[in-house]
Design a protein around this motif. Structure first.
Motif, mmCIF file in Angstrom:
data_model
loop_
_atom_site.group_PDB
_atom_site.id
_atom_site.type_symbol
_atom_site.label_atom_id
_atom_site.label_comp_id
_atom_site.label_asym_id
_atom_site.label_seq_id
_atom_site.Cartn_x
_atom_site.Cartn_y
_atom_site.Cartn_z
ATOM 1 N N ILE A 176 -15.513 5.587 1.441
ATOM 2 C CA ILE A 176 -14.324 5.254 2.223
ATOM 3 C C ILE A 176 -13.708 6.547 2.745
ATOM 4 C CG2 ILE A 176 -11.999 4.280 2.147
ATOM 5 C CD1 ILE A 176 -14.193 2.190 1.855
ATOM 6 N N ALA A 194 -8.306 -0.122 1.637
ATOM 7 C CA ALA A 194 -9.329 -0.199 2.685
ATOM 8 C C ALA A 194 -10.666 -0.633 2.089
ATOM 9 C CB ALA A 194 -9.469 1.149 3.384
ATOM 10 N N GLU A 211 -3.813 3.581 -0.301
ATOM 11 C CA GLU A 211 -4.387 3.124 0.964
ATOM 12 C C GLU A 211 -5.914 3.160 1.028
ATOM 13 O OE1 GLU A 211 -2.023 5.424 3.701
ATOM 14 O OE2 GLU A 211 -0.444 3.909 3.710
ATOM 15 N N PRO A 212 -6.589 4.218 0.548
ATOM 16 C CA PRO A 212 -8.057 4.182 0.588
ATOM 17 C C PRO A 212 -8.642 3.053 -0.267
ATOM 18 C CG PRO A 212 -7.293 6.424 0.303
ATOM 19 C CD PRO A 212 -6.091 5.529 0.144
ATOM 20 N N ASP A 227 -10.346 7.506 4.779
ATOM 21 C CA ASP A 227 -9.089 6.973 5.296
ATOM 22 C C ASP A 227 -8.541 7.953 6.322
ATOM 23 O OD1 ASP A 227 -6.674 5.754 5.728
ATOM 24 O OD2 ASP A 227 -5.806 6.296 3.802
ATOM 25 N N GLY A 284 -5.750 8.097 8.612
ATOM 26 C CA GLY A 284 -4.495 7.424 8.931
ATOM 27 C C GLY A 284 -3.951 7.837 10.276
ATOM 28 N N THR A 292 0.840 -1.195 0.000
ATOM 29 C CA THR A 292 0.000 0.000 0.000
ATOM 30 C C THR A 292 0.878 1.248 0.000
ATOM 31 O OG1 THR A 292 -0.121 0.003 2.414
ATOM 32 C CG2 THR A 292 -1.881 -1.159 1.219
#
Length: 180
Positions: free
Chosen positions: A174, A160, A156-157, A176, A178, A126
């Motif tokens: 979504i 997820a 990363e999103p 994200d 972090g 990721t």
């Protein structure tokens, strides 16, 4: 132990790194337990203990435990480095390792802990969106020494979203949030 061929996914996080494996024959992925360094199955604290004088390198729970009992915490303990990789605006001064070097040492040590029965054909990593270009370059450079047929980068999103396992075609949102 039975050899498993498949995909290894690593989400290098600011606080924890998550490692999962999916066998190419079975659909269900599983978290990779590395008892020496994991906080819980598949979850490794993103922490590094590095003594430049002796090249002593510890990661995960070993690094956390060493930092709790050692007076040289400030000198040898590295954490919170993931958010700085590829970030041209924020730097750390007066450390033996840069964030990129810390991440590389962490990743390669982690790689050495992977069980031999996992035959990794594909590696999925990721990458954060905010520092994507610099982080992507760092990942590609770092992975050049690893013998893998295929390396995939997922923001990363998106990772997820994939991880929540909803039916295809579902409408989802979504967010994200972090660690940094």
């Amino acid at each position: 132990m039975e050899r498993l061929n498949g995909t290894l996914a690593i989400d290098l996080g600011n606080t924890n790194t998550v490692i999962a494996f999916q066998n190419e024959v079975k659909d269900t992925p599983f978290l990779v337990d590395l008892p020496e360094i994991c906080r819980s199955p598949g979850v490794v604290p993103t922490a590094l203990w590095y003594e430049v004088e002796t090249n002593n390198t510890l990661i995960g729970m070993q690094a956390v435990n060493e930092s709790n009992k050692n007076d040289n915490y400030e000198k040898y303990f590295y954490s919170n480095f993931k958010r700085l990789i590829g970030n041209p605006f924020e730097r750390v001064e007066n450390r033996d390792l840069s964030p990129e070097e810390s991440g590389e040492k962490f990743f390669h040590k982690l790689w050495n802990y992977l069980p031999c029965h996992l035959q990794i054909k594909r590696l999925v990593l990721t990458a954060p969106i905010d520092t994507y270009k610099g982080y992507r370059k760092w990942l590609i450079d770092m992975c050049s020494s690893i013998k893998i047929n295929e390396i995939a980068l997922v923001d990363e999103p998106t990772a997820a979203a994939i991880g929540i396992n909803v039916p295809h075609g579902s409408k989802i949102m979504i967010i994200d949030i972090g660690g940094s």
